[in-house]
Design a protein around this motif. Sequence first.
Motif, short mmCIF file in Angstrom:
data_model
loop_
_atom_site.label_atom_id
_atom_site.label_comp_id
_atom_site.label_asym_id
_atom_site.label_seq_id
_atom_site.Cartn_x
_atom_site.Cartn_y
_atom_site.Cartn_z
N UNK A 98 0.85 -1.42 -0.06
CA UNK A 98 -0.05 -0.22 -0.03
C UNK A 98 1.34 1.16 0.42
N UNK A 99 2.02 1.31 0.62
CA UNK A 99 2.77 2.45 0.79
C UNK A 99 3.51 2.16 -0.21
N UNK A 100 4.17 1.28 -1.03
CA UNK A 100 4.85 1.77 -2.20
C UNK A 100 3.62 1.82 -3.47
N UNK A 101 2.92 1.60 -3.74
CA UNK A 101 2.06 2.04 -4.38
C UNK A 101 1.67 3.47 -4.74
N UNK A 102 1.19 3.86 -3.10
CA UNK A 102 1.11 4.75 -3.40
C UNK A 102 2.19 5.95 -3.65
N UNK A 103 2.66 5.83 -3.31
CA UNK A 103 3.88 6.78 -3.30
C UNK A 103 4.26 6.81 -4.65
N UNK A 104 4.37 5.12 -4.79
CA UNK A 104 4.98 5.29 -6.88
C UNK A 104 3.50 6.07 -7.43
N UNK A 105 2.88 5.78 -7.30
CA UNK A 105 1.55 6.78 -8.02
C UNK A 105 1.91 7.81 -7.97
N UNK A 106 1.78 7.92 -7.29
CA UNK A 106 2.09 10.05 -6.53
C UNK A 106 3.07 10.39 -6.94
N UNK A 107 4.20 10.02 -6.41
CA UNK A 107 5.75 10.64 -7.43
C UNK A 107 5.92 10.43 -8.97
N UNK A 108 5.28 9.31 -9.64
CA UNK A 108 5.11 9.02 -10.68
C UNK A 108 4.33 10.26 -11.08
N UNK A 109 2.94 10.35 -11.07
CA UNK A 109 2.04 11.73 -12.06
C UNK A 109 2.98 13.01 -11.53
N UNK A 110 3.63 13.11 -10.51
CA UNK A 110 4.68 14.24 -9.97
C UNK A 110 5.59 14.66 -10.90
N UNK A 111 6.29 13.02 -11.45
CA UNK A 111 7.41 13.05 -12.51
C UNK A 111 7.64 13.45 -13.60
N UNK A 112 6.17 13.50 -13.78
CA UNK A 112 5.80 13.60 -15.33
C UNK A 112 5.39 14.71 -15.49
N UNK A 113 5.11 15.60 -14.38
CA UNK A 113 4.60 16.86 -14.97
C UNK A 113 6.15 17.57 -14.69
N UNK A 114 7.61 17.24 -14.36
CA UNK A 114 8.46 17.99 -14.14
C UNK A 114 9.09 18.19 -15.47
N UNK A 115 8.68 16.92 -15.84
CA UNK A 115 9.68 16.85 -17.20
C UNK A 115 9.21 17.13 -18.38
N UNK A 116 7.62 17.21 -18.37
CA UNK A 116 6.80 17.57 -19.92
C UNK A 116 7.18 18.66 -20.35
N UNK A 117 7.50 19.63 -19.76
CA UNK A 117 8.41 20.82 -20.25
C UNK A 117 10.11 20.03 -20.99
N UNK A 118 10.58 19.84 -20.58
CA UNK A 118 11.91 19.56 -21.39
C UNK A 118 11.90 18.60 -22.62
N UNK A 119 10.06 18.99 -23.33
CA UNK A 119 9.99 17.84 -24.50
C UNK A 119 11.30 17.04 -24.87
N UNK A 120 11.03 15.78 -23.70
CA UNK A 120 11.87 14.27 -24.47
C UNK A 120 10.95 13.76 -25.34
N UNK A 121 11.28 12.91 -26.14
CA UNK A 121 10.50 11.54 -26.32
C UNK A 121 10.10 10.97 -25.63
N UNK A 122 8.50 10.43 -25.49
CA UNK A 122 7.78 9.23 -24.37
C UNK A 122 9.03 8.34 -24.42
N UNK A 123 9.30 7.75 -24.73
CA UNK A 123 10.15 6.63 -24.06
C UNK A 123 11.29 6.84 -22.74
N UNK A 124 11.94 8.50 -23.51
CA UNK A 124 12.42 8.46 -22.06
C UNK A 124 11.86 9.51 -20.84
N UNK A 125 10.95 10.35 -21.43
CA UNK A 125 9.98 10.61 -20.55
C UNK A 125 9.86 9.36 -18.81
N UNK A 126 8.82 8.72 -20.31
CA UNK A 126 8.37 7.57 -18.62
C UNK A 126 9.95 6.85 -17.98
#
Length: 325
Positions: A98-126
Motif C-alpha cells: 500500500x505504501x509502495x503503490x501510493x508513493x509510486x503513483x503520486x511520484x510518477x504523476x509529479x515526475x511526468x509534470x516535471x519532465x514535460x517542459x523538456x519536450x523529451x521523447x515519450x520513452x525517455x519521459x517514461x
Amino acid sequence: MGSREIARPAVPSFDQTEINWDKLDKTKLYVVGAGIFSGVTVVLYPLSVIKTRMQVASKDAVQKNAFSAFKNILKTDGIPGLYRGFGTVITGAIPARIIFLTSLEMTKAASLKLVDPFKLSEPVQAAIANGIAGMSGSLCSQAVFVPVDVVSQKLMVQGYSGFAKYNGGFDVARKILKSEGIRGLYRGFGLSIMTYAPSSAVWWASYGSSQRIIWRFLGHGNDKENVPPSQLKIICVQATGGVVAASIASCITTPLDTIKTRLQVMDNTQKPNVRQVIRRLIAEDGWKGFYRGLGPRFISMSAWGTSMIVAYEYMKRLCAITEES
C-alpha cells in the motif's frame, strides 16, 4: 496534451494505455490490490525460498542449480518447506505494498509534470518518471519491508546448513529483539536500500520506456484516427515490458541481493559485516558466488514482474473512476 498527441503520433498516448493516480478510486484500489497481490504471492513464493536457500548455502551444501534446490526442499520438508515464512510475508506485504503503490503513483504523476517542459521523447519521459517513482516507492516501503524480510528469511533457512530453528515468525522476532534490539530487525537495511531502491528504479524505468518502444515498433498511432489499441494488445505489451524490466534489474542487482540475504540470516554471535560476507563468498565460490540464485531470482522477477504489472494495470482499470461517477 492534445498538441503532444498530434506532434508525436508514433505511439499511443498515456491516456490510451495508462490510468493515472487522479483517475483511481483509492479505497477500492487498496482492497482489490490486497487480494490480487496476495494471490500472486501465493503462486510465486516458492521461488523466493529456493533463491534464498541457494544464496546462503555453505560451500559443502551449495546446490548445483535451482531444480536441485527444489528437489532437496521437497525431500526434506515436503510442500510446506516451499512456504516457510509465508505467513510473515503475507502479513507484512499488504501494508508495505500500500505504501509502495501510493508513493509510486503520486511520484510518477509529479515526475511526468516535471519532465514535460523538456519536450523529451515519450520513452525517455517514461523512463525518468517511472524510475524516480520506482525508487521513491521502494524507499518509502523499506521501513515495513526490511523487518518482514529479516524474519521471513530466517524462517526460510531454519534448520538448513546449520541455521537455527524457530517456532514461527513471532518467535524469530522475539529472539532478535532480545539479543539485538530493534536494530536486529533492520539488519541489512542499508543494503536493502542499495539493492531494492536501484532495482525498483531500474525495473520501473525499463518497464516504462520499453512499453513506448514496443508501441513504436508496432506502429500504433500512425493512422489518422489514432484508434486505441485493444485490451489484449495492451496486456501483451505490458507483459513483455515486465520481462524486459526483470531481466535488466535482476542482472544488475543480484550481487547486492546475495550479500544482503547472507547478512540478514546470520546469527548475532557471528557479528558479520559486509566485508566479511564478501570475502567468504569469494573464498567459497569465487566471483560467480555473487550470482548464486540468479536463475531463480530472474525467473521470480520475470514471473512476479509480469504477473504483477498485468494484474496491477488490470486492477487500475477495475478501480478507475468513471465519467458518470
